[in-house]
Design a protein around this motif. Sequence first.
Motif, PDB file in Angstrom:
ATOM      1  N   TYR A  32     -56.925  61.316 -35.557  1.00 35.23           N
ATOM      2  CA  TYR A  32     -56.306  61.553 -36.851  1.00 35.23           C
ATOM      3  C   TYR A  32     -56.640  62.911 -37.437  1.00 35.23           C
ATOM      4  N   ALA A  33     -55.639  63.494 -38.055  1.00 36.31           N
ATOM      5  CA  ALA A  33     -55.891  64.604 -38.957  1.00 36.31           C
ATOM      6  C   ALA A  33     -56.438  64.034 -40.261  1.00 36.31           C
ATOM      7  N   GLY A  50     -57.094  70.262 -45.490  1.00 34.78           N
ATOM      8  CA  GLY A  50     -57.010  69.331 -44.384  1.00 34.78           C
ATOM      9  C   GLY A  50     -57.474  69.968 -43.102  1.00 34.78           C
ATOM     10  N   ILE A  51     -57.754  69.124 -42.132  1.00 35.53           N
ATOM     11  CA  ILE A  51     -58.257  69.588 -40.847  1.00 35.53           C
ATOM     12  C   ILE A  51     -57.591  68.767 -39.755  1.00 35.53           C
ATOM     13  N   ASN A  52     -57.202  69.434 -38.670  1.00 36.62           N
ATOM     14  CA  ASN A  52     -56.521  68.694 -37.612  1.00 36.62           C
ATOM     15  C   ASN A  52     -57.512  67.866 -36.812  1.00 36.62           C
ATOM     16  N   TRP A  53     -57.011  67.112 -35.847  1.00 34.18           N
ATOM     17  CA  TRP A  53     -57.850  66.142 -35.153  1.00 34.18           C
ATOM     18  C   TRP A  53     -59.026  66.786 -34.455  1.00 34.18           C
ATOM     19  N   ASN A  57     -57.966  73.701 -36.590  1.00 33.08           N
ATOM     20  CA  ASN A  57     -57.069  74.209 -37.635  1.00 33.08           C
ATOM     21  C   ASN A  57     -57.444  73.581 -38.962  1.00 33.08           C
ATOM     22  N   ARG A 100     -51.346  61.462 -39.178  1.00 31.36           N
ATOM     23  CA  ARG A 100     -51.066  61.995 -37.850  1.00 31.36           C
ATOM     24  C   ARG A 100     -51.151  63.505 -37.812  1.00 31.36           C
ATOM     25  N   THR A 101     -50.767  64.157 -38.904  1.00 33.41           N
ATOM     26  CA  THR A 101     -50.865  65.617 -38.996  1.00 33.41           C
ATOM     27  C   THR A 101     -51.355  65.990 -40.383  1.00 33.41           C
ATOM     28  N   VAL A 102     -51.810  67.209 -40.526  1.00 27.53           N
ATOM     29  CA  VAL A 102     -52.218  67.693 -41.848  1.00 27.53           C
ATOM     30  C   VAL A 102     -50.956  67.966 -42.657  1.00 27.53           C
ATOM     31  N   TYR A 109     -49.975  60.595 -45.358  1.00 28.12           N
ATOM     32  CA  TYR A 109     -51.216  60.000 -44.895  1.00 28.12           C
ATOM     33  C   TYR A 109     -51.128  58.486 -44.942  1.00 28.12           C
TER      34      TYR A 109
END
Length: 122
Positions: A32-33, A50-53, A57, A100-102, A109
């Motif tokens: 998960y992001a 936010g932060i990616n998995w 990033n 799933r993504t930021v 979310y």
Amino acid sequence: QVQLVESGGGLVQAGGSLRLSCAASGRAFSNYAMGWFRQAPGKEREFVGGINWGGGNVYYADLVKGRFTISRVNAKNTVYLQMNSLKPDDTAVYYCAAGRTVGWSPNEYNYWGQGTQVTVSS
């Protein structure tokens, strides 16, 4: 299902620092992001960052860029929000969220923590 629990909030003077933690349990955290949001009384919930998995990033809202840092340790199922140079305008309930993504919208979310209060006094 992913369960998220924030901690680390509290009262701090302007210019001070706090580190929030968000501990995850349930499905694979590393899939998960993660996002951090905040909501002040009478205002909409707003994206903080936010932060990616994988942690490669990281994204920040302009209001916190240069003062806040997001990181994650997948081995500990935890994401962090380091907040420096805090201002009274940073006072809010802070939430972590998994998706799933930021994304910038709360609607992107799937899972949310209960929130932790941060109060910055002047």
